[in-house]
Design a protein around this motif. Structure first.
Motif, PDB file in Angstrom:
ATOM      1  N   UNK A  28       0.644  -1.123   0.024  1.00  0.00           N
ATOM      2  CA  UNK A  28      -0.099   0.222   0.068  1.00  0.00           C
ATOM      3  C   UNK A  28       0.817   1.255  -0.039  1.00  0.00           C
ATOM      4  N   UNK A  29       1.940   1.502   0.829  1.00  0.00           N
ATOM      5  CA  UNK A  29       2.781   2.752   0.873  1.00  0.00           C
ATOM      6  C   UNK A  29       3.145   2.897  -0.661  1.00  0.00           C
ATOM      7  N   UNK A  30       4.074   1.986  -1.270  1.00  0.00           N
ATOM      8  CA  UNK A  30       4.778   2.128  -2.458  1.00  0.00           C
ATOM      9  C   UNK A  30       3.725   2.660  -3.731  1.00  0.00           C
TER      10      UNK A  30
ATOM     11  N   UNK B 229       3.196   6.220  -5.525  1.00  0.00           N
ATOM     12  CA  UNK B 229       3.136   6.518  -6.981  1.00  0.00           C
ATOM     13  C   UNK B 229       1.835   6.990  -7.526  1.00  0.00           C
ATOM     14  N   UNK B 230       0.716   6.670  -6.845  1.00  0.00           N
ATOM     15  CA  UNK B 230      -0.588   7.112  -7.525  1.00  0.00           C
ATOM     16  C   UNK B 230      -0.908   8.696  -6.828  1.00  0.00           C
TER      17      UNK B 230
ATOM     18  N   UNK C 138      13.426  11.851   3.904  1.00  0.00           N
ATOM     19  CA  UNK C 138      13.251  11.322   2.366  1.00  0.00           C
ATOM     20  C   UNK C 138      11.676  11.785   2.030  1.00  0.00           C
ATOM     21  N   UNK C 139      11.555  11.904   0.769  1.00  0.00           N
ATOM     22  CA  UNK C 139      10.315  12.494   0.126  1.00  0.00           C
ATOM     23  C   UNK C 139       9.430  11.198   0.530  1.00  0.00           C
ATOM     24  N   UNK C 140       8.003  11.697   0.328  1.00  0.00           N
ATOM     25  CA  UNK C 140       7.039  10.433   0.572  1.00  0.00           C
ATOM     26  C   UNK C 140       7.296   9.349  -0.477  1.00  0.00           C
ATOM     27  N   UNK C 141       7.294   9.703  -1.626  1.00  0.00           N
ATOM     28  CA  UNK C 141       7.560   8.828  -3.020  1.00  0.00           C
ATOM     29  C   UNK C 141       8.781   7.904  -2.490  1.00  0.00           C
TER      30      UNK C 141
END
Length: 468
Positions: A150-152, A156-157, A294-297
């Motif tokens: 779910x996180x990755x 991306x979405x 780090x960034x969320x993505x």
């Protein structure tokens, strides 16, 4: 048995629903900053219900959904749930206000609560008995990877828009529904009885109150009147449910199921292990985005190797569990999962070094997850007769959700009190402790094996301990 192409289509339909319902428990978490920008007038407490509404509804209605699936037919329950989930996803994506979004998330949770309990029973019906280990491996791999990825996937979405976290469900759901109508077999309980409507309502309210207390505890305050009130409602509802189980001819939770040692310990192990799993998902993501900035993505992609490894390991682990027993493989899985948490607690610090300090722990933990998940599902369901698979799956999935909510809440409390590196190290050690506890619960199964027939009377029979 259906022809090969039709059977593959039916298997795909089931797995799509399992993945989507698991994914949507956590996928919105990563979109929280975007939700704040879309609804700037909403308070953080109100926004949190976008995350909580799905989890609470899903957990609360799993047992009623499982009983209805066993009695009314698993194909009917699954396709009804899939249709609700797909329509609700469209409503979420188009939601003009926060209130509409939260209401649509409740409807999503209802759809998922109908899909998940019936999914394993449908999947087992599509495989010959000698390949049930493969079926359980597929189910656990897909359901576990849905939560872990779910996180990755969310990261991306949401680069496009937070609404894409819901839009992606629509084409998958529509195609899966039409294929499922043609290919899924109908499986239902042979002897029907009048359901305990009052018991169903009380159990749903009980689970909803307890999960709401766990999920909202960090925001509302653990000693606040709202949390204490919800806990009181949960305790009273639990006492009523236990009393009702021994008095009603068709209770929503059958005591005969929990008298089976394998099933009871399998569900206890699930609760304990998924508390560690929830701690792992929340602590690792927050560590990368908060401590290492780090960034969320980037953070979402950096946690991806663990879920990928877990998915790859799940099917072979299910075959190993079939051969050597869930207690041996499960204990190994719990120990390996714990080793991943200990690695993070010992090696990571405030200096970013992903390849040397974070990645090894992620891979080690992923191997542990892959070993553990099929053992938990096997222990909690396979000793039941086929007509109770949906009920057993519902109970096991409910333990997953409650355990995950507990793990996330504990991590939130720890990091609130100790926001630095030491707080994260404590969270990783909590993850490790839960992994060991889950493995020990499976080890306690021993060589005993139980089964309940269709009339609900518990039976026990000796076993070699190699299969469950």
């Amino acid at each position: 048995m259906k022809d090969s192409a039709s059977r593959r289509g039916a298997v795909a339909v089931v797995l799509v629903g399992v993945f989507a319902s698991s994914l949507d428990v956590l996928i919105v978490n990563i979109a929280f900053p975007d939700l704040e920008r879309s609804f700037p007038s909403a308070s953080l407490t109100n926004l949190s219900w976008v995350l909580s509404a799905y989890a609470i509804t899903f957990a609360a209605l799993l047992m009623p959904g499982g009983r209805w699936a066993d009695q009314s037919g698993r194909k009917r329950a699954y396709l009804t749930g899939l249709a609700l989930f797909t329509v609700a996803s469209a409503c979420c994506a188009a939601a003009p206000t926060l209130g509409v979004l939260v209401a649509a998330r409740v409807l999503q949770g209802l759809g998922a609560a109908l899909m998940m309990p019936s999914s394993l029973g449908l999947l087992l019906a599509l495989f010959p008995s000698e390949r049930r280990g493969t079926a359980i491996g597929l189910w656990t791999a897909v359901s576990g990877s849905g939560a872990a990825l779910a996180p990755p996937i969310g990261g991306l979405l949401v680069q496009l828009d937070w609404r894409w976290a819901f839009l992606v469900n629509i084409p998958l759901g529509v195609v899966a529904w039409f294929v499922g109508v043609r290919t899924l077999p109908e499986v239902r309980e042979r002897s029907r009885s009048v359901p305990d409507v009052l018991g169903i309502l009380v159990l749903a309210a009980t689970v909803a109150a307890l999960v709401a207390a766990i999920v909202q505890g960090p925001d509302w305050g653990w000693g606040g009147p709202r949390v204490l009130g919800l806990i009181a409602v949960g305790l009273l509802g639990g006492a009523f449910t236990v009393r009702r189980a021994f008095r009603h001819p068709a209770p929503v939770i059958e005591p005969a199921i929990l008298r089976i040692r394998v099933v009871a310990l399998g569900n206890l192990a699930t609760l304990l292990f998924f508390a560690g799993f929830g701690a792992m998902i929340s602590a690792s993501t927050l560590f990368l985005t908060g401590m290492w900035d780090h960034s969320v993505l980037r953070g979402a992609l950096e946690v991806a190797p663990g879920p990928v490894v877990a998915t790859v390991c799940a099917v072979p682990a299910s075959l190993l569990a079939t051969r050597y027993g869930v207690r041996v493989v499960g204990m190994c899985g719990g120990a390996v999962f714990a080793a991943g948490g200990v690695w993070w607690a010992v090696v990571t610090d405030g200096t970013p070094d992903y390849a040397a300090s974070f990645l090894p722990g992620s891979v080690i933990g992923g191997i542990g997850v892959g070993l553990m998940l099929p053992c938990l599902s096997t222990a909690a369901t396979l000793s039941l007769p086929p007509e109770r698979f949906a009920t057993g799956t519902a109970m096991n999935t409910m333990c997953r959700q409650v355990g995950s909510a507990l793990g996330v809440a504990v991590v939130a409390a720890v990091l609130d009190a100790r926001p630095g590196v030491s707080g994260y190290h404590t969270a990783f050690l909590i993850m490790a402790a839960c992994g060991v506890a889950g493995g020990l619960a499976l080890l306690a199964i021993g060589a005993e094996r139980g089964r309940i027939p269709a009339n609900g009377t518990a039976l026990s029979a000796p076993a070699t301990g190699r299969t469950v």
